[in-house]
Design a protein around this motif. Structure first.
Motif, PDB file in Angstrom:
ATOM      1  N   THR A   1     -71.884 -38.042 -52.388  1.00 20.90           N
ATOM      2  CA  THR A   1     -70.500 -37.482 -51.922  1.00 20.90           C
ATOM      3  C   THR A   1     -70.694 -35.973 -51.663  1.00 20.90           C
ATOM      4  O   THR A   1     -70.117 -35.506 -50.589  1.00 20.90           O
ATOM      5  N   PHE A   2     -70.928 -35.351 -52.867  1.00 25.09           N
ATOM      6  CA  PHE A   2     -70.854 -33.949 -52.742  1.00 25.09           C
ATOM      7  C   PHE A   2     -71.592 -33.356 -51.869  1.00 25.09           C
ATOM      8  O   PHE A   2     -71.187 -32.422 -50.888  1.00 25.09           O
ATOM      9  N   LEU A   3     -72.794 -33.822 -51.532  1.00 21.44           N
ATOM     10  CA  LEU A   3     -73.905 -33.409 -50.447  1.00 21.44           C
ATOM     11  C   LEU A   3     -73.151 -33.754 -49.073  1.00 21.44           C
ATOM     12  O   LEU A   3     -73.266 -32.637 -48.206  1.00 21.44           O
ATOM     13  N   GLN A   4     -72.813 -34.935 -48.928  1.00 24.95           N
ATOM     14  CA  GLN A   4     -72.028 -35.075 -47.635  1.00 24.95           C
ATOM     15  C   GLN A   4     -70.739 -34.307 -47.264  1.00 24.95           C
ATOM     16  O   GLN A   4     -70.830 -33.886 -46.040  1.00 24.95           O
TER      17      GLN A   4
ATOM     18  N   ARG B   1     -88.750 -39.788 -53.048  1.00 23.40           N
ATOM     19  CA  ARG B   1     -87.389 -38.926 -53.579  1.00 23.40           C
ATOM     20  C   ARG B   1     -87.260 -37.628 -52.753  1.00 23.40           C
ATOM     21  O   ARG B   1     -87.774 -36.527 -53.090  1.00 23.40           O
ATOM     22  N   PRO B   2     -86.608 -37.786 -51.549  1.00 22.64           N
ATOM     23  CA  PRO B   2     -86.277 -36.648 -50.793  1.00 22.64           C
ATOM     24  C   PRO B   2     -85.563 -35.450 -51.500  1.00 22.64           C
ATOM     25  O   PRO B   2     -84.714 -35.691 -52.322  1.00 22.64           O
ATOM     26  N   LEU B   3     -86.328 -34.197 -51.317  1.00 20.88           N
ATOM     27  CA  LEU B   3     -85.502 -32.873 -51.830  1.00 20.88           C
ATOM     28  C   LEU B   3     -84.465 -32.752 -50.668  1.00 20.88           C
ATOM     29  O   LEU B   3     -84.947 -32.443 -49.398  1.00 20.88           O
ATOM     30  N   VAL B   4     -83.424 -32.560 -50.849  1.00 19.22           N
ATOM     31  CA  VAL B   4     -82.227 -32.517 -49.898  1.00 19.22           C
ATOM     32  C   VAL B   4     -81.237 -31.429 -49.904  1.00 19.22           C
ATOM     33  O   VAL B   4     -81.302 -30.841 -51.118  1.00 19.22           O
ATOM     34  N   MET B   5     -80.616 -31.024 -48.656  1.00 20.26           N
ATOM     35  CA  MET B   5     -79.654 -29.767 -48.888  1.00 20.26           C
ATOM     36  C   MET B   5     -78.634 -30.429 -47.860  1.00 20.26           C
ATOM     37  O   MET B   5     -78.832 -31.070 -46.837  1.00 20.26           O
TER      38      MET B   5
END
Ligand code: MAV
Length: 326
Positions: free
Chosen positions: A76-79, A236-240
Motif C-alpha cells: 500500500t505504501f509503495l502504491q 521476489r521482485p525488488l521493487v520501487m
C-alpha cells in the motif's frame, strides 16, 4: 546555560539540512527482517551499488524488523508512494492491486532451480511487470528470492492423510488458497506478522515458508516440523514505487535500474546458496525435524488444473505455457 546551547545546536542542524536538501535524494527502504536475512542483504547491496555508481548525493534509510508492518502493508505504501520507496516483495502480497502478478510465485510453477534460473534470466515475466506498473504504480527493478518453500507445522505432516484438512496459513492471493485447497489442506489467508501467534494459540496448525525466513523470525519455535513438499522456489521482485522512480533525475533512474538488476542477482545467488545451509543449521541446533512427504508427484497432478484455470481466467494461458516451456 545548557538550554541556550541546545537552541543553538538545533538552529545549525536545521541550516545544514536546508543547504544540503537541494541536491540530495533521500530514499527509504523496508524489510520485515533483521540485517542477517537475504532480503535485507539484497537491499543493502542495492544501496551500496547505487551510491557507488551515482555521481550525485543520495541517502538511504531502511526500516528493519517489520517496523513498518509486513509486505501487505508495504504494498500500500509503495502504491501510494509514501513511507517506502524500495523493498523486496512476494508477488502474492501484491495481488490486491495487480491480480495477475501472483502467477510469478504460484506453487508448483518451477520444476527445479535450473528452470527457475532460466525463467528469471529471460524476459518472460515482462507482461506481468507491465501490469504491476500500470495498475499498482510499482516498478520491478530486479529479482531476488531463491528459497525453497516447504510446509512448517506444529504437528508432523508426512502423508496425504495428514495433509487433508490441515489448517494452514497462506499468502493473501486467491491462487495460493486455491492451490492448497486443491491438495486437500484447509488454507486461510492470515497476515504474515500474525502467523507466529496463530500457530502458538492453535488457530492454525502451520504455514509454508522458506528456510531463511523460518530461521530469521524463529518460526521453528512454534512450527518445528518441516515437510519437504518443495512446492515453490521463491521469485521476489525488488521493487520501487513508481511515484518515487518517475521523480528521480534521469541519470539516477539509469543507475537504479542497473543496481536493481545486479542486487537482485546477488540476492538470488545468496538465498539459493544459503537455503540448504540454513536448513542444516536449524537441524543441527535441534530446532526443526525434517520429513519427506510421501507422494509429492500426486500433489503436482492435483494442482495443474487449478494453475490452468487461473491462467485462463487472467487471459495468461500463453504466458503460463511459455514459463512451463522454458
Ligand atoms: C517469506 O518471509 C518471504 O517469502 C516473504 O517474501 C513473504 O511475504 C512471506 O514469506 C509470506 O509468506 O508472506
Amino acid at each position: 546555560k545548557s538550554i541556550k546551547f541546545l537552541a543553538i545546536g538545533a538552529v545549525s542542524a536545521a541550516a545544514f539540512v536546508a543547504t544540503s536538501a537541494a541536491a540530495e535524494t533521500a530514499l527509504r527502504g523496508a524489510s520485515m527482517f533483521d540485517e542477517e536475512h537475504a532480503y535485507t542483504k539484497t537491499l543493502r547491496e542495492f544501496e551500496r551499488l547505487v551510491a557507488d555508481k551515482y555521481d550525485g548525493d543520495v541517502t538511504f534509510d531502511m526500516s528493519l524488523n517489520g517496523e513498518l508492518g509486513d509486505e501487505s502493508d508495504f504494498v500500500t505504501f509503495l502504491q501510494q508512494g509514501v513511507a517506502i520507496d524500495y523493498a523486496v516483495m512476494a508477488p502474492s502480497n501484491m495481488a490486491t492491486f495487480a491480480p495477475s502478478i501472483p502467477l510469478m510465485d504460484m506453487p508448483f510453477l518451477f520444476r527445479d532451480l535450473d528452470h527457475w534460473n532460466t525463467v528469471l534470466s529471460s524476459d518472460v515475466m515482462a507482461p506481468l511487470e507491465a501490469e504491476l506498473l500500470e495498475k499498482a504504480n510499482i516498478r520491478v527493478i530486479g529479482y531476488a528470492g531463491g528459497g525453497v518453500r516447504n510446509l512448517a507445522s506444529a504437528d508432523p505432516i508426512t502423508s496425504m492423510d495428514e495433509l487433508t484438512g490441515h489448517k494452514m496459513r497462506v499468502m493473501g492471493a486467491p491462487i495460493q488458497a486455491q492451490i492448497f485447497a486443491a491438495i486437500k489442506a484447509t488454507p486461510s489467508a492470515i497476515a504474515y506478522n500474525e502467523v507466529y501467534n496463530a500457530i502458538q494459540t492453535g488457530v492454525i496448525g502451520g504455514f509454508e515458508n522458506e528456510a531463511a525466513s523460518i530461521q530469521n523470525l524463529k518460526f521453528y519455535e512454534v512450527a518445528p516440523n518441516i515437510t519437504l513438499t518443495k512446492h515453490a522456489i521463491t521469485v521476489r521482485p525488488l521493487v520501487m514505487s513508481e511515484s518515487t522512480f518517475s521523480a528521480l533525475p534521469d541519470d539516477l533512474k539509469a543507475v537504479v535500474l542497473e543496481a536493481g538488476a545486479e542486487a537482485g542477482a546477488y540476492g538470488r545467488d545468496l538465498e539459493s546458496t544459503q537455503d540448504g545451509e540454513k536448513m542444516q543449521q536449524m537441524l543441527d541446533a535441534g530446532q526443526i525435524v525434517v520429513q519427506e512427504f510421501e507422494g509429492r508427484d500426486a500433489l503436482l497432478e492435483m494442482v495443474v488444473p487449478v494453475q490452468d484455470a487461473y491462467a485462463e481466467e487472467l487471459g495468461a494461458t500463453e504466458l503460463l505455457q511459455a514459463i512451463r516451456n522454458k
